[in-house]
Motif scaffolding. Structure first.
Motif, PDB file in Angstrom:
ATOM      1  N   ALA A  72       2.413 -41.531   1.671  1.00  4.72           N
ATOM      2  CA  ALA A  72       2.342 -41.706   0.221  1.00  4.72           C
ATOM      3  C   ALA A  72       3.687 -42.270  -0.268  1.00  4.72           C
ATOM      4  O   ALA A  72       4.470 -42.799   0.523  1.00  4.72           O
ATOM      5  CB  ALA A  72       2.002 -40.375  -0.446  1.00  4.72           C
ATOM      6  N   PHE A  73       3.960 -42.133  -1.566  1.00  4.21           N
ATOM      7  CA  PHE A  73       5.189 -42.708  -2.122  1.00  4.21           C
ATOM      8  C   PHE A  73       5.954 -41.692  -2.963  1.00  4.21           C
ATOM      9  O   PHE A  73       5.377 -40.748  -3.514  1.00  4.21           O
ATOM     10  CB  PHE A  73       4.870 -43.941  -2.964  1.00  4.21           C
ATOM     11  CG  PHE A  73       4.488 -45.137  -2.131  1.00  4.21           C
ATOM     12  CD1 PHE A  73       5.457 -45.989  -1.627  1.00  4.21           C
ATOM     13  CD2 PHE A  73       3.170 -45.377  -1.814  1.00  4.21           C
ATOM     14  CE1 PHE A  73       5.113 -47.066  -0.835  1.00  4.21           C
ATOM     15  CE2 PHE A  73       2.806 -46.462  -1.028  1.00  4.21           C
ATOM     16  CZ  PHE A  73       3.786 -47.309  -0.531  1.00  4.21           C
ATOM     17  N   ASP A  74       7.261 -41.905  -3.033  1.00  3.54           N
ATOM     18  CA  ASP A  74       8.138 -41.070  -3.857  1.00  3.54           C
ATOM     19  C   ASP A  74       9.255 -41.925  -4.431  1.00  3.54           C
ATOM     20  O   ASP A  74       9.564 -43.000  -3.918  1.00  3.54           O
ATOM     21  CB  ASP A  74       8.742 -39.943  -3.016  1.00  3.54           C
ATOM     22  CG  ASP A  74       9.758 -40.452  -2.018  1.00  3.54           C
ATOM     23  OD1 ASP A  74      10.954 -40.567  -2.385  1.00  3.54           O
ATOM     24  OD2 ASP A  74       9.393 -40.756  -0.864  1.00  3.54           O
ATOM     25  N   ASN A  75       9.855 -41.462  -5.515  1.00  2.00           N
ATOM     26  CA  ASN A  75      11.045 -42.107  -6.083  1.00  2.00           C
ATOM     27  C   ASN A  75      12.322 -41.592  -5.449  1.00  2.00           C
ATOM     28  O   ASN A  75      13.303 -42.310  -5.377  1.00  2.00           O
ATOM     29  CB  ASN A  75      11.130 -41.845  -7.589  1.00  2.00           C
ATOM     30  CG  ASN A  75      10.466 -42.908  -8.412  1.00  2.00           C
ATOM     31  OD1 ASN A  75      10.929 -44.028  -8.488  1.00  2.00           O
ATOM     32  ND2 ASN A  75       9.350 -42.558  -9.032  1.00  2.00           N
ATOM     33  N   ASP A  76      12.306 -40.312  -5.045  1.00  2.00           N
ATOM     34  CA  ASP A  76      13.508 -39.645  -4.556  1.00  2.00           C
ATOM     35  C   ASP A  76      14.661 -39.828  -5.531  1.00  2.00           C
ATOM     36  O   ASP A  76      15.816 -39.970  -5.125  1.00  2.00           O
ATOM     37  CB  ASP A  76      13.880 -40.163  -3.157  1.00  2.00           C
ATOM     38  CG  ASP A  76      14.900 -39.273  -2.463  1.00  2.00           C
ATOM     39  OD1 ASP A  76      15.064 -38.113  -2.897  1.00  2.00           O
ATOM     40  OD2 ASP A  76      15.549 -39.734  -1.507  1.00  2.00           O
ATOM     41  N   SER A  77      14.371 -39.830  -6.810  1.00  5.31           N
ATOM     42  CA  SER A  77      15.391 -39.981  -7.855  1.00  5.31           C
ATOM     43  C   SER A  77      14.955 -39.209  -9.091  1.00  5.31           C
ATOM     44  O   SER A  77      13.754 -39.146  -9.403  1.00  5.31           O
ATOM     45  CB  SER A  77      15.587 -41.451  -8.236  1.00  5.31           C
ATOM     46  OG  SER A  77      16.235 -42.171  -7.223  1.00  5.31           O
TER      47      SER A  77
ATOM     48  N   MET B 297       5.926 -37.996  -5.049  1.00  6.35           N
ATOM     49  CA  MET B 297       5.980 -36.897  -4.082  1.00  6.35           C
ATOM     50  C   MET B 297       7.351 -36.252  -3.946  1.00  6.35           C
ATOM     51  O   MET B 297       7.477 -35.179  -3.359  1.00  6.35           O
ATOM     52  CB  MET B 297       5.506 -37.393  -2.716  1.00  6.35           C
ATOM     53  CG  MET B 297       4.007 -37.618  -2.665  1.00  6.35           C
ATOM     54  SD  MET B 297       3.081 -36.081  -2.810  1.00  6.35           S
ATOM     55  CE  MET B 297       3.102 -35.524  -1.108  1.00  6.35           C
ATOM     56  N   LEU B 298       8.396 -36.888  -4.480  1.00  4.66           N
ATOM     57  CA  LEU B 298       9.726 -36.273  -4.545  1.00  4.66           C
ATOM     58  C   LEU B 298      10.466 -36.910  -5.704  1.00  4.66           C
ATOM     59  O   LEU B 298      10.932 -38.041  -5.606  1.00  4.66           O
ATOM     60  CB  LEU B 298      10.496 -36.455  -3.236  1.00  4.66           C
ATOM     61  CG  LEU B 298      11.921 -35.888  -3.245  1.00  4.66           C
ATOM     62  CD1 LEU B 298      11.926 -34.391  -3.558  1.00  4.66           C
ATOM     63  CD2 LEU B 298      12.619 -36.144  -1.910  1.00  4.66           C
TER      64      LEU B 298
ATOM     65  N   THR C 225       7.408 -42.368   1.254  1.00  2.00           N
ATOM     66  CA  THR C 225       8.507 -43.340   1.307  1.00  2.00           C
ATOM     67  C   THR C 225       8.764 -43.914  -0.070  1.00  2.00           C
ATOM     68  O   THR C 225       7.863 -43.964  -0.906  1.00  2.00           O
ATOM     69  CB  THR C 225       8.185 -44.495   2.274  1.00  2.00           C
ATOM     70  OG1 THR C 225       9.240 -45.473   2.232  1.00  2.00           O
ATOM     71  CG2 THR C 225       6.881 -45.193   1.900  1.00  2.00           C
ATOM     72  N   TYR C 226      10.014 -44.381  -0.308  1.00  2.00           N
ATOM     73  CA  TYR C 226      10.315 -45.077  -1.562  1.00  2.00           C
ATOM     74  C   TYR C 226      10.407 -46.584  -1.373  1.00  2.00           C
ATOM     75  O   TYR C 226      10.592 -47.328  -2.325  1.00  2.00           O
ATOM     76  CB  TYR C 226      11.588 -44.541  -2.223  1.00  2.00           C
ATOM     77  CG  TYR C 226      12.765 -44.335  -1.300  1.00  2.00           C
ATOM     78  CD1 TYR C 226      13.532 -45.393  -0.858  1.00  2.00           C
ATOM     79  CD2 TYR C 226      13.117 -43.049  -0.890  1.00  2.00           C
ATOM     80  CE1 TYR C 226      14.617 -45.192  -0.021  1.00  2.00           C
ATOM     81  CE2 TYR C 226      14.191 -42.838  -0.059  1.00  2.00           C
ATOM     82  CZ  TYR C 226      14.948 -43.916   0.382  1.00  2.00           C
ATOM     83  OH  TYR C 226      16.020 -43.713   1.221  1.00  2.00           O
TER      84      TYR C 226
END
Length: 571
Positions: free
Chosen positions: A441-446, A95-96, A312-313
């Motif tokens: 949901a989930f994200d890496n944010d990377s 998601m990001l 969230t990651y």
């Protein structure tokens, strides 16, 4: 003709029609009327993304899409993957993802596909476009670091660039509110005139026509904090007209986190736009244990009709530019001005004082941590500073025989503000409570990265390589904080629903064949904060649009990804 004969003929005709329809329906399920399947995944435990329990079956793929699900053992196919004792699930949606630049360095995005990620959403406040000469000049160090020549100015041009180059996964992007602000106002702490705001709104409209999926903000990082709520509502309203979403790194994730979520809710309501809170957290030692308050605030807004969700990651350390430790006023005019202020003794003293003073006026990260031992250097541009990558700020300060804050300032000066860090500032119970919420949901944010080349020389947050397998290992298999089916739902159908990807996120006939095959008993993250450049393990097969990018646990090098454009796209 007597009535009995007519009735008999009608019955015969009905039975014949029924047989034909049944045959056609059966062929629609099994699929051979269109020729052999390109691929059939057999014997798997299908977890379809909806949250339902697994079921047994085969998945037939043709022309990049799921052509059939069922018992396909007798059907012709060009190739078979035996998924016995393995899970077959939709590809994961990040998601990001932040890969808008690194996808130009290594378009395979290895760190993503080894996690099972087949689609990434990017564009956090800043975005790949729109661009002008001033922005390019200011951001030149980053482009030079990755040896990129930005030959685009609009999203339409950027997306065409990606398609010509080829990409390993699907990618969609927001247009950043910071980006359009910089296009019109530069990096200064100023407010737009009505005419300037109209220019910013026009840039959002243009980006939505080019295929972006909404508007994003990253309100902690200058010049974004200079934007007032009214400006954001005006820009989000433009994105809303084209079916967009408003996604936000909120103004504060620390002391003012509740006020910040209230602002996000207000923007959603007044702009009539769904809201996605990126990497939901409560940051800082003084805020440990406040996640229930944040959850309650969002739940109340949802109950009142606000379409708001989050991701969230699932690590207790965040990662960002080290310049975020510097208060927003000191960023006025851009990085070069910030560096000048850090060199001036009087201004440097003022910055230091602000960092040591608790405040709700800005997200004071220095006040949120226990000390310099909570900061790890992850990325530098200056080659002379590379020896510090992976080191704690406390250890660097000791080695240089300097005060930690002065060390931080001097590193920013020597690296021209480019330095990135990982910051340990969250509590595990807060992280767990967030990831358990049904709307998270989930994200890496990377950014997507690699163990090879210039990307392999960096020392990223381990989430870059490990987020999704970490959830499967730690929170599903070991700690049982989530069921496997719910984790998969949070990886797939939930984000697809939020992003309005109606043809992805669920294993169903007609959907694009983004598919993962893995053993839930062995899949795991391997990257650590000390040794982050390690691919996750356990993804046996990863398919993007029906083409394998991971095969028998190894990268194939194929580039079958697509640019996913939003509802406002005009050809």
């Amino acid at each position: 003709m007597n009535l009995t004969a007519a009735t008999a003929r009608l019955s015969l005709a009905f039975l014949l029609l029924f047989a034909i329809c049944s045959f056609a329906a059966d062929r629609a399920v099994s699929g051979p009327v269109d020729g052999p399947f390109d691929l059939v995944i057999t014997n798997g435990h299908i977890i379809d993304g909806t949250g339902s329990p697994w079921y047994s079956g085969d998945v037939g793929i043709r022309d990049g899409r799921i052509a059939a699900i069922g018992v396909l053992s007798a059907e012709p196919r060009k190739r078979t993957i035996d998924a016995k004792n393995k899970v077959v699930a939709p590809g994961f949606i990040d998601m990001l993802g932040q890969s808008e630049t690194t996808v130009l360095v290594d378009p395979r995005l290895p760190s993503k596909i080894y996690q099972g990620i087949t689609t990434e959403i990017t564009g956090e406040g800043g975005s790949a476009a729109p661009l002008n000469d001033s922005i390019i000049a200011n951001d030149r160090p980053a482009y030079q670091h990755y040896k990129i020549d930005p030959d685009w100015r609009t999203f339409r041009q950027y997306f065409v660039h990606l398609e010509k180059q080829g990409i390993g996964i699907n990618l969609a992007s927001y247009v950043g509110a910071t980006q359009v602000r910089r296009m019109v106002l530069g990096d200064a702490d100023v407010q737009p005139t009505p005419e300037q705001l109209e220019k910013m709104k026009a840039l959002v409209r243009d980006a939505m026509h080019d295929g972006t999926i909404g508007l994003s903000t990253s309100l902690e990082y200058a010049p974004a904090p200079y934007a007032k709520t009214g400006e954001l509502i005006a820009l989000a309203s433009e994105a809303s007209k084209f079916g967009g979403i408003y996604a936000t790194h909120m103004r504060s994730e620390g002391d003012a986190v509740l006020e910040s979520v209230d602002e996000a809710i207000r923007i959603g309501r007044e702009a009539h736009i769904p809201v996605e809170i990126w990497h939901i957290k409560v940051a800082g030692k003084a805020n440990f244990g406040r996640m229930p308050d944040l959850i309650a605030r969002i739940a109340k807004a949802r109950a009142e009709g606000s379409d708001i969700s989050a991701d969230t990651y699932a690590y207790t350390a965040w990662s960002n530019s080290m310049s975020a430790f510097v208060p927003p006023w000191a960023h006025d005019g851009g990085d070069a001005k910030m560096i000048e202020r850090l060199k001036d003794p009087a201004t440097r003293a003022r910055i230091r004082k602000d960092m040591g003073t608790p405040s709700k006026d800005w997200d004071n990260e220095w006040d949120e941590i226990s000390g310099p031992q909570d900061v790890t250097i992850t990325l530098v541009q200056n080659p002379e500073l590379k020896k510090f990558q992976g080191k704690r700020l406390s250890d660097i300060a000791k080695a240089l025989n300097k005060d930690p804050i002065n060390t931080l300032f001097d590193l920013l000066i020597e690296d021209k503000g480019f330095t990135n860090v990982a910051v340990f500032g969250m509590s595990e119970p807060d992280v767990v409570l967030a990831l358990q919420q049904p709307w998270v949901a989930f994200d890496n944010d990377s950014p997507g990265t690699s163990t090879e080349g210039i990307l392999g020389e960096e020392h990223p947050h381990p989430r870059a390589y490990g987020t999704f397998p970490r959830v499967l290992r730690k929170y599903v298999r070991e700690e049982k904080k989530l069921t496997l089916e719910d984790a998969i739902r949070k990886f797939t159908a939930l984000p697809a629903q939020r992003m309005r990807f109606t043809d992805r996120g669920v294993l169903k006939q007609g959907m694009w064949a983004d598919v993962v095959v893995f053993d839930p008993n062995t899949v795991r993250d391997v990257a650590t904060f000390d040794d982050p450049n390690r691919f996750s393990e356990g993804m046996d097969f990863v398919l993007v649009n029906g083409t394998t990018v991971i095969e028998n646990g190894k990268m194939t090098g194929t580039l079958p990804g697509k640019v996913l454009r939003g509802a406002g796209f005009e050809r």
